[in-house]
Design a protein around this motif. Structure first.
Motif, PDB file in Angstrom:
ATOM      1  N   LYS A  10       0.689  -1.226   0.020  1.00 32.61           N
ATOM      2  CA  LYS A  10       0.144  -0.240   0.122  1.00 32.61           C
ATOM      3  C   LYS A  10       0.958   1.233   0.023  1.00 32.61           C
ATOM      4  CE  LYS A  10      -3.502  -2.491   0.461  1.00 32.61           C
ATOM      5  NZ  LYS A  10      -4.536  -2.591  -0.725  1.00 32.61           N
ATOM      6  N   THR A  11       2.011   1.337  -0.094  1.00 29.22           N
ATOM      7  CA  THR A  11       3.104   2.206  -0.028  1.00 29.22           C
ATOM      8  C   THR A  11       3.248   2.774  -1.416  1.00 29.22           C
ATOM      9  OG1 THR A  11       4.445   0.977   1.485  1.00 29.22           O
ATOM     10  CG2 THR A  11       5.362   2.782   0.463  1.00 29.22           C
ATOM     11  N   ASP A  12       3.471   4.276  -1.339  1.00 29.71           N
ATOM     12  CA  ASP A  12       3.735   4.902  -2.453  1.00 29.71           C
ATOM     13  C   ASP A  12       5.056   4.604  -3.020  1.00 29.71           C
ATOM     14  OD1 ASP A  12       3.806   6.749  -4.458  1.00 29.71           O
ATOM     15  OD2 ASP A  12       3.892   8.557  -3.364  1.00 29.71           O
ATOM     16  N   THR A  13       5.204   3.622  -4.124  1.00 34.82           N
ATOM     17  CA  THR A  13       6.432   3.145  -4.444  1.00 34.82           C
ATOM     18  C   THR A  13       7.343   4.237  -5.214  1.00 34.82           C
ATOM     19  OG1 THR A  13       5.373   2.076  -6.233  1.00 34.82           O
ATOM     20  CG2 THR A  13       5.775   0.891  -4.409  1.00 34.82           C
ATOM     21  N   ASN A  14       6.605   5.319  -5.640  1.00 43.23           N
ATOM     22  CA  ASN A  14       7.207   6.394  -6.408  1.00 43.23           C
ATOM     23  C   ASN A  14       8.602   6.960  -5.462  1.00 43.23           C
ATOM     24  OD1 ASN A  14       6.326   6.925  -9.178  1.00 43.23           O
ATOM     25  ND2 ASN A  14       4.552   7.349  -8.068  1.00 43.23           N
ATOM     26  N   LYS A  15       8.247   6.802  -4.125  1.00 48.28           N
ATOM     27  CA  LYS A  15       9.499   7.324  -3.318  1.00 48.28           C
ATOM     28  C   LYS A  15      10.644   6.435  -3.666  1.00 48.28           C
ATOM     29  CE  LYS A  15       8.274   4.986   1.078  1.00 48.28           C
ATOM     30  NZ  LYS A  15       7.742   5.262   2.556  1.00 48.28           N
ATOM     31  N   THR A  43       9.177   8.641 -12.463  1.00 51.90           N
ATOM     32  CA  THR A  43       7.961   8.047 -11.976  1.00 51.90           C
ATOM     33  C   THR A  43       7.781   6.780 -12.803  1.00 51.90           C
ATOM     34  OG1 THR A  43       6.446   9.122 -13.492  1.00 51.90           O
ATOM     35  CG2 THR A  43       6.792  10.297 -11.463  1.00 51.90           C
ATOM     36  N   TRP A  44       6.645   5.854 -12.402  1.00 51.67           N
ATOM     37  CA  TRP A  44       6.467   4.591 -12.972  1.00 51.67           C
ATOM     38  C   TRP A  44       6.376   4.982 -14.208  1.00 51.67           C
ATOM     39  CZ3 TRP A  44       7.612   0.125 -11.433  1.00 51.67           C
ATOM     40  CH2 TRP A  44       7.714  -0.251 -10.213  1.00 51.67           C
TER      41      TRP A  44
END
Length: 303
Positions: A224-229, A245-246
């Motif tokens: 559920k983490t914002d993987t962009n970081k 970004t993705w």
């Protein structure tokens, strides 16, 4: 009232009752069931309410001049960016077009009005050397390794992050020509067939049997983490001066293919674009290619 509306629709006549509906109320009705935080049809309502006469004007009273003035109001008086002003004005255009389809208006008064110009956004993508740099730099954290694998994989097959998360081993098919991804895109529901480069296959090939419904990137699915970081940290660690970004991975694939001389219609198929003009946006040309193109010009002797 309803009988008159049905009669108007059946015979292609203008629905006079509908044309007397307040534009604000008409758009408010359109906004039902939409995301109030994100959808432009919902987000234009407060600005229409603030606009002088915005609550009073009826759908049938809207003319090109009114729409032009409303666009100017959004752009010049509201402190909005060009992109936001364009988006909210477009919401009103959507409403007017719907009113035409419903025989409330005989024609769209906004049709001849020039849209708000918006600056072309920077569409970051990676060059081959940068992908090679990233591949050599480890990415830590609970999801680091998975994010790295998924991102590099997307650079080779132009999948969106939503498609990476929904990618199952049953979508990976083997045939006489090699390995390919065959799946429906989450966003468009359009089926794409993407042959996998050996490097892409080596990223996911773990030589372990999998059930067809097993996810290829299971940690990405569960997170559920914002993987962009993770991507931001990775790029900073590598020293690449780009905001990645993705979606940059999806843009990278067609850009690399274009640089390698692949025709735009083949790239369109790989990306799953409905229109080739969308593919043209993705096929970025690098500074290196621009330099190579200029260097092909013949030399002249200047005296």
């Amino acid at each position: 009232m309803r009988e008159q509306q049905l009669f108007s629709g059946e015979w292609g006549l203008i629905d006079r009752l509908g044309s007397k509906t307040a534009l604000y109320s008409y758009i408010e009705k359109m906004s039902e069931g939409r995301d109030k935080q994100k959808d432009r049809v919902c987000k234009v309502l407060p600005w229409l309410k603030k606009y002088p006469g915005g609550l009073a004007i009826q759908v049938g009273q809207v003319q090109a001049k009114w729409f032009t003035n409303f666009q100017d109001y959004l752009l010049k008086d509201c402190g909005l960016s060009e992109q936001s002003a364009f988006s909210y004005a477009y919401a009103v255009r959507m409403a007017l077009k719907q009113a035409v389809r419903e025989n409330i208006l005989p024609s769209d008064p906004s049709e001849g009005v020039k849209s708000i110009s918006i600056p072309e956004p920077d569409r970051e993508y990676l060059e081959l050397e940068e992908i090679q740099q990233l591949s050599k730099v480890p990415l830590g954290g609970k999801l680091g390794a998975e994010v790295k694998r998924a991102f590099l994989f997307a650079c080779y097959c132009a999948l969106r992050v939503s498609d990476l998360k929904s990618l199952q081993w049953g979508d990976i098919q083997h045939n006489t020509s090699g390995v390919q991804v065959v799946k429906k895109q989450v966003k468009t529901r359009k089926r794409v067939v993407v042959p996998l480069h050996d490097s892409a296959w080596s990223i996911i090939n773990d030589n372990v049997p999998h059930n067809p419904t097993d996810p290829v990137f299971p940690l990405l699915v569960k997170s559920k983490t914002d993987t962009n970081k993770y991507l931001i940290q990775w790029v900073e660690k590598t020293g690449i001066p780009k905001h990645i970004t993705w979606h940059a991975a999806r843009r990278t694939c067609p850009s690399l293919l274009h640089e390698m001389g692949v025709d735009i219609y083949t790239i369109q198929k790989i990306c799953g674009h409905a229109q080739v003009k969308t593919t043209a946006i993705y096929t970025q040309v690098s500074d290196k290619s621009l330099r190579k193109a200029v260097d092909t010009l013949p030399s002249i002797e200047i005296k």
